[in-house]
Design an enzyme around this catalytic site. Structure first.
Site, PDB file in Angstrom:
ATOM      1  N   ALA A 119       0.861  -1.175   0.000  1.00 43.29           N
ATOM      2  CA  ALA A 119       0.000   0.000   0.000  1.00 43.29           C
ATOM      3  C   ALA A 119       0.902   1.231   0.000  1.00 43.29           C
ATOM      4  CB  ALA A 119      -0.900  -0.004   1.226  1.00 43.29           C
TER       5      ALA A 119
ATOM      6  N   GLU B 118       3.556  -6.172   7.109  1.00 45.12           N
ATOM      7  CA  GLU B 118       2.991  -5.067   7.898  1.00 45.12           C
ATOM      8  C   GLU B 118       3.580  -4.995   9.302  1.00 45.12           C
ATOM      9  OE1 GLU B 118       1.296  -7.081   5.962  1.00 45.12           O
ATOM     10  OE2 GLU B 118      -0.091  -5.900   4.743  1.00 45.12           O
TER      11      GLU B 118
ATOM     12  N   GLY C 287      -0.352  -4.876   0.882  1.00 46.46           N
ATOM     13  CA  GLY C 287      -1.558  -4.676   0.085  1.00 46.46           C
ATOM     14  C   GLY C 287      -1.476  -5.333  -1.282  1.00 46.46           C
TER      15      GLY C 287
ATOM     16  N   GLU D  87      -2.375  -8.927  -0.744  1.00 43.86           N
ATOM     17  CA  GLU D  87      -3.817  -8.995  -0.475  1.00 43.86           C
ATOM     18  C   GLU D  87      -4.622  -8.795  -1.749  1.00 43.86           C
ATOM     19  OE1 GLU D  87      -3.459  -5.891   2.556  1.00 43.86           O
ATOM     20  OE2 GLU D  87      -4.395  -7.286   3.957  1.00 43.86           O
TER      21      GLU D  87
END
Ligand SMILES: *[C@@H]1O[C@H](CO)[C@@H](O)[C@H](O)[C@H]1NC(C)=O
Length: 240
Positions: free
Chosen positions: A88, A154, A131, A134
């Site tokens: 992300a 993360e 991200g 994911e």
């Protein structure tokens, strides 16, 4: 949702194509002999395709268009040889507060790809981290090149996955390996990811995960982890 299958493909299949579209962060076109494949290429090369809000909004728009287009039978999402998506956009998150995340249900719109009624294939090479991992797992099928690396790092930034990582990874690679990956931030390659996969009801787990992810924004360590990342230094965690 269909099952997620991991396959090895020749990395040449992932060679990038020059495509055009009215988007800032992605390239979009219809491909194939019959122009019935919706093709989306993530295109922020300098940021290793970090998934900023604008990029994810554009992906949602392209998916809406492909879903409404009767000629399109399936969608392929890819990145570059170096990165499907390295994560992300940490800078966007660095100074967010718990109240902002929780109140705005931060990341909720990322799920669009998992609700597309047509099969969505992620063609992954290079980094699929955080991200990016994911996002790939929200697709129905993942084709991984030899250089693909999957991971949920993360924890190294003082937070947890917030877009299905803890839920889909468990189902994709099994609980033990998923726990190891989420708790250490270690990555796995395409071969290791090539495990049998299945998907159970995700909604509850995803809701809880999203709220716990938001809760990490109430901690000092999450702020320190992301600030250290942005400032390219080692994080100094205080367990707060
Ligand atoms: C976050 O806030 C710090 C000051 O606390 C500032 O130096 C930094 O530039 C901010 N980061 C972003 C991405 O806005």
């Amino acid at each position: 949702m269909l099952s997620i299958w991991y396959c090895m493909v020749d990395q040449n299949l992932l060679v990038l194509l020059c495509v055009c579209g009215n988007y800032e962060y992605i390239l979009v076109e219809k491909r194939g002999e019959k122009k019935n494949v919706g093709f989306i290429q993530l295109n922020r090369p300098k940021a290793l395709n970090a998934l900023c809000d604008g990029l994810m909004k554009e992906v949602g728009q392209a998916l809406d268009a492909f879903e409404a287009d009767g000629d399109v039978g399936a969608v392929v999402i890819t990145g570059s040889e170096k990165a499907f998506a390295a994560g992300a956009d940490i800078k966007e998150m660095q100074n967010r507060t718990f109240q902002e995340c929780y109140g705005g249900n931060f990341l909720a719109h990322w799920n669009r790809v998992s609700t597309v009624k047509k099969p969505v294939i992620a063609a992954v090479n290079g980094f699929a981290l955080g991200g990016g991992c994911e996002f790939a797992m929200m697709c129905d099928i993942i084709y991984a090149g030899e250089k693909a690396q999957f991971g949920q790092p993360e924890i190294l930034l003082g937070t947890i996955p917030g877009a299905g990582g803890t839920q889909r990874l468990t189902r994709a690679v099994g609980k033990s390996l998923a726990m190891e990956m989420v708790l250490t931030g270690d990555r796995i390659g395409a071969q290791e990811a090539k495990q049998s996969a299945f998907e159970l009801t995700l909604a509850e787990g995803n809701r809880l995960e999203k709220r716990l992810f938001h809760a990490t924004f109430a901690t000092d360590d999450r702020k320190e982890g992301m600030t250290a990342f942005v400032e390219k230094r080692k994080a100094s965690f205080q367990d707060n």
